[in-house]
Design a protein around this motif. Sequence first.
Motif, mmCIF file in Angstrom:
data_model
loop_
_atom_site.group_PDB
_atom_site.id
_atom_site.type_symbol
_atom_site.label_atom_id
_atom_site.label_comp_id
_atom_site.label_asym_id
_atom_site.label_seq_id
_atom_site.Cartn_x
_atom_site.Cartn_y
_atom_site.Cartn_z
ATOM 1 N N ALA A 118 -68.061 62.048 29.156
ATOM 2 C CA ALA A 118 -68.254 63.394 29.709
ATOM 3 C C ALA A 118 -67.784 63.449 31.159
ATOM 4 O O ALA A 118 -67.921 62.484 31.910
ATOM 5 C CB ALA A 118 -69.719 63.796 29.612
ATOM 6 N N THR A 119 -67.259 64.598 31.526
ATOM 7 C CA THR A 119 -66.723 64.758 32.885
ATOM 8 C C THR A 119 -67.713 65.384 33.853
ATOM 9 O O THR A 119 -67.423 65.489 35.038
ATOM 10 C CB THR A 119 -65.439 65.614 32.839
ATOM 11 N N SER A 120 -68.877 65.802 33.345
ATOM 12 C CA SER A 120 -69.879 66.397 34.234
ATOM 13 C C SER A 120 -71.276 65.969 33.779
ATOM 14 O O SER A 120 -71.481 65.594 32.620
ATOM 15 C CB SER A 120 -69.783 67.928 34.226
ATOM 16 N N HIS A 121 -72.187 66.049 34.705
ATOM 17 C CA HIS A 121 -73.575 65.722 34.373
ATOM 18 C C HIS A 121 -74.117 66.669 33.313
ATOM 19 O O HIS A 121 -74.866 66.261 32.428
ATOM 20 C CB HIS A 121 -74.451 65.768 35.627
ATOM 21 N N GLN A 122 -73.720 67.923 33.387
ATOM 22 C CA GLN A 122 -74.175 68.912 32.414
ATOM 23 C C GLN A 122 -73.733 68.518 30.997
ATOM 24 O O GLN A 122 -74.496 68.662 30.044
ATOM 25 C CB GLN A 122 -73.630 70.291 32.771
ATOM 26 N N MET A 123 -72.518 67.994 30.853
ATOM 27 C CA MET A 123 -72.055 67.566 29.526
ATOM 28 C C MET A 123 -72.779 66.307 29.061
ATOM 29 O O MET A 123 -73.044 66.145 27.871
ATOM 30 C CB MET A 123 -70.539 67.342 29.520
ATOM 31 N N VAL A 124 -73.127 65.425 29.985
ATOM 32 C CA VAL A 124 -73.916 64.244 29.623
ATOM 33 C C VAL A 124 -75.247 64.694 29.033
ATOM 34 O O VAL A 124 -75.670 64.223 27.964
ATOM 35 C CB VAL A 124 -74.146 63.321 30.848
ATOM 36 N N VAL A 125 -75.907 65.619 29.720
ATOM 37 C CA VAL A 125 -77.187 66.143 29.247
ATOM 38 C C VAL A 125 -77.007 66.851 27.902
ATOM 39 O O VAL A 125 -77.813 66.667 26.979
ATOM 40 C CB VAL A 125 -77.811 67.096 30.301
ATOM 41 N N THR A 126 -75.936 67.615 27.772
ATOM 42 C CA THR A 126 -75.675 68.320 26.513
ATOM 43 C C THR A 126 -75.515 67.333 25.363
ATOM 44 O O THR A 126 -76.096 67.525 24.293
ATOM 45 C CB THR A 126 -74.422 69.212 26.642
ATOM 46 N N TRP A 127 -74.721 66.284 25.559
ATOM 47 C CA TRP A 127 -74.531 65.296 24.495
ATOM 48 C C TRP A 127 -75.835 64.595 24.150
ATOM 49 O O TRP A 127 -76.113 64.322 22.975
ATOM 50 C CB TRP A 127 -73.453 64.281 24.863
ATOM 51 N N ARG A 128 -76.638 64.297 25.143
ATOM 52 C CA ARG A 128 -77.934 63.669 24.859
ATOM 53 C C ARG A 128 -78.840 64.601 24.063
ATOM 54 O O ARG A 128 -79.543 64.162 23.152
ATOM 55 C CB ARG A 128 -78.600 63.217 26.155
ATOM 56 N N LEU A 129 -78.824 65.877 24.390
ATOM 57 C CA LEU A 129 -79.606 66.854 23.623
ATOM 58 C C LEU A 129 -79.103 66.956 22.186
ATOM 59 O O LEU A 129 -79.895 67.093 21.250
ATOM 60 C CB LEU A 129 -79.586 68.217 24.309
ATOM 61 N N VAL A 130 -77.795 66.879 22.007
ATOM 62 C CA VAL A 130 -77.225 66.881 20.660
ATOM 63 C C VAL A 130 -77.740 65.665 19.883
ATOM 64 O O VAL A 130 -78.094 65.775 18.705
ATOM 65 C CB VAL A 130 -75.676 66.906 20.711
ATOM 66 N N GLY A 131 -77.805 64.531 20.537
ATOM 67 C CA GLY A 131 -78.340 63.329 19.896
ATOM 68 C C GLY A 131 -79.785 63.505 19.468
ATOM 69 O O GLY A 131 -80.175 63.118 18.353
#
Length: 140
Positions: free
Chosen positions: A34-47
């Motif tokens: 991920a290129t941003s912290h927001q996308m990191v959080v989004t991917w973790r939420l998807v998990g």
Amino acid sequence: MGVSASGRWVGAALLVGLIYFVAGLTVAALAKAATSHQMVVTWRLVGWLVSAIAFAAHIGYEQSRVRHSPAATALHAALAVALGACALAAAATLRAVVTGTGSPRLLTLAIVVWPIMAGVPAFLVALAVAAVLGRGRQRA
């Protein structure tokens, strides 16, 4: 030739444990890229969402198709969670050894600790959910 109830729950637990493992590895890779912290959080939420869906589906299967007791359902769901956690800890340990990063000694301990830390709460939640579903099934 049909599969016994014990064979069905073992297969379901292995399949759901594999889903947790694959989801964990996939989400970790996507979050790392991920290129941003927001996308990191989004991917973790998807998990978390994928895992929650797998957990709910497993409990639903145990209650509606196999018709296990709430305690058996909780045990089987918790075992699937523990299996997924153990596989993720083993993968993390292997990665630490191969890359020379992290602490393989601590991660080896995680092979025991992660399944317990994930499995015990999973058992309690699954027991409560299965008890509620079991009551609804008895009334119907």
